[in-house]
Design a protein around this motif. Sequence first.
Motif, mmCIF file in Angstrom:
data_model
loop_
_atom_site.group_PDB
_atom_site.id
_atom_site.type_symbol
_atom_site.label_atom_id
_atom_site.label_comp_id
_atom_site.label_asym_id
_atom_site.label_seq_id
_atom_site.Cartn_x
_atom_site.Cartn_y
_atom_site.Cartn_z
ATOM 1 N N VAL A 84 0.493 -1.152 -0.148
ATOM 2 C CA VAL A 84 0.200 0.453 -0.068
ATOM 3 C C VAL A 84 0.799 1.467 0.081
ATOM 4 O O VAL A 84 0.056 1.496 -0.350
ATOM 5 C CB VAL A 84 -1.108 0.044 1.508
ATOM 6 C CG1 VAL A 84 -1.562 1.529 1.411
ATOM 7 C CG2 VAL A 84 -1.744 -1.354 1.138
ATOM 8 N N ALA A 85 1.931 0.781 0.928
ATOM 9 C CA ALA A 85 3.068 2.399 0.905
ATOM 10 C C ALA A 85 3.444 2.348 -0.625
ATOM 11 O O ALA A 85 4.174 3.157 -1.218
ATOM 12 C CB ALA A 85 3.839 2.295 1.762
ATOM 13 N N GLU A 88 0.745 5.130 -2.343
ATOM 14 C CA GLU A 88 0.484 5.725 -2.624
ATOM 15 C C GLU A 88 1.524 6.477 -3.024
ATOM 16 O O GLU A 88 1.417 7.547 -3.370
ATOM 17 C CB GLU A 88 0.293 5.870 -0.303
ATOM 18 C CG GLU A 88 -0.136 5.326 0.196
ATOM 19 C CD GLU A 88 -0.095 5.186 1.852
ATOM 20 O OE1 GLU A 88 0.158 6.920 2.044
ATOM 21 O OE2 GLU A 88 -1.187 4.790 2.512
ATOM 22 N N VAL A 91 0.257 7.374 -6.325
ATOM 23 C CA VAL A 91 -0.958 8.704 -6.171
ATOM 24 C C VAL A 91 0.218 9.765 -5.966
ATOM 25 O O VAL A 91 -0.290 10.966 -6.921
ATOM 26 C CB VAL A 91 -1.645 8.587 -4.935
ATOM 27 C CG1 VAL A 91 -3.195 9.461 -5.091
ATOM 28 C CG2 VAL A 91 -2.524 7.209 -5.584
ATOM 29 N N ASP A 92 0.601 10.368 -5.170
ATOM 30 C CA ASP A 92 1.431 10.840 -5.414
ATOM 31 C C ASP A 92 2.770 11.279 -6.553
ATOM 32 O O ASP A 92 1.937 12.388 -7.073
ATOM 33 C CB ASP A 92 2.871 11.064 -4.088
ATOM 34 C CG ASP A 92 2.259 11.115 -2.182
ATOM 35 O OD1 ASP A 92 0.142 11.419 -2.428
ATOM 36 O OD2 ASP A 92 2.068 10.753 -1.881
ATOM 37 N N ALA A 120 -4.861 2.693 -0.943
ATOM 38 C CA ALA A 120 -4.266 4.171 -1.240
ATOM 39 C C ALA A 120 -5.223 5.178 -1.542
ATOM 40 O O ALA A 120 -4.883 6.241 -0.507
ATOM 41 C CB ALA A 120 -2.821 3.418 -2.357
ATOM 42 N N THR A 123 -6.506 5.899 1.369
ATOM 43 C CA THR A 123 -5.554 6.473 2.630
ATOM 44 C C THR A 123 -5.776 8.001 2.745
ATOM 45 O O THR A 123 -5.500 8.575 3.386
ATOM 46 C CB THR A 123 -4.545 5.691 2.825
ATOM 47 O OG1 THR A 123 -5.214 4.375 3.082
ATOM 48 C CG2 THR A 123 -3.276 6.695 3.947
ATOM 49 N N LYS A 124 -5.478 8.520 0.853
ATOM 50 C CA LYS A 124 -5.249 9.951 0.863
ATOM 51 C C LYS A 124 -6.447 11.058 0.599
ATOM 52 O O LYS A 124 -5.580 11.873 0.501
ATOM 53 C CB LYS A 124 -4.350 9.468 -0.790
ATOM 54 C CG LYS A 124 -3.153 8.541 -0.994
ATOM 55 C CD LYS A 124 -2.433 10.161 -0.289
ATOM 56 C CE LYS A 124 -0.796 9.750 -0.150
ATOM 57 N NZ LYS A 124 0.084 9.838 0.583
#
Length: 291
Positions: A84-85, A88, A91-92, A120, A123-124
């Motif tokens: 998941v990290a 993320e 996405v960033d 992710a 979470t964002k």
Amino acid sequence: MEQEITPVMSDEITSCNCCNSEDIVSILRAPDFEMASIRIFHCKNCAALCPDYPEIVEDEISRQTSFHEDFWRDETPETLSELVAGMEAVVDFYKEIIKAPGDGTIAYDVGAGRGNLLTALLTKGYDAYGCEPSAELSQQARAVFDLSGDRLVTTSALDFLSRRSDEKGNVDIVFLWHVIEHFENPMEILREVVSTLAPDGVLICQGPMLSPGYVYPAHRFFHSESNIDWIARELGLKVIFMDGFTKERFVSFALAKEEHPSPAIDTVFLTSPEDAVGSLYYTLSKALAEN
């Protein structure tokens, strides 16, 4: 008692697995994942690259779900959470071209697999929803990431988009992450995806390029830069990002409507077999040189 149907294989592919054109030509031989020699066909219409695995006459969604269930069978909740990290970070990476999370910012993850990207996005802070045709994978994702049945639906891409038709024209981000190459009817699904996008919405994709480790029957075709250019034009979109020079031999690209503020990038469209081979050689050389 129902009679069991035995899959029937054709002698060779006769049409493109991306656009269905019959204007395809054998362009080269390449090793597959077992290092067997496989013919690769180039489509002179959309510039997709199609491996010459015999066509299997059976339900494609069932074949794909079975393949991926086996492929990821040994993963644990711990390894899934670690992924998941990484998603993320994905996405960033696209934050400059996608709408920031907030009230009413809708994101879709079509073909969510194990739920890493969908988690992710949530979470964002995105109002994110996804679909996955494999009951086994979607149940695993819901259990590991505490996803509700509304957030991750066990169904096909077209059914998912139909169920969420009230959001048509208002979706800000759609991810198709290692998905398009598995579709039996990619352009039909992509047209439905585009119909969901808001005027400044973005379609973000990644998929494998032609490389031995990725040449197996579940991958129905491979993108080239020319193929991505064709897909964008066919959908009435512009290419606002593309990168294929990665050590993993993945190509990532983002497509958007003309209303999106990001400018279109320059791309090439090569339909002749000779030019297509040269383009592949150049791309591979760049990937090796930069990694």
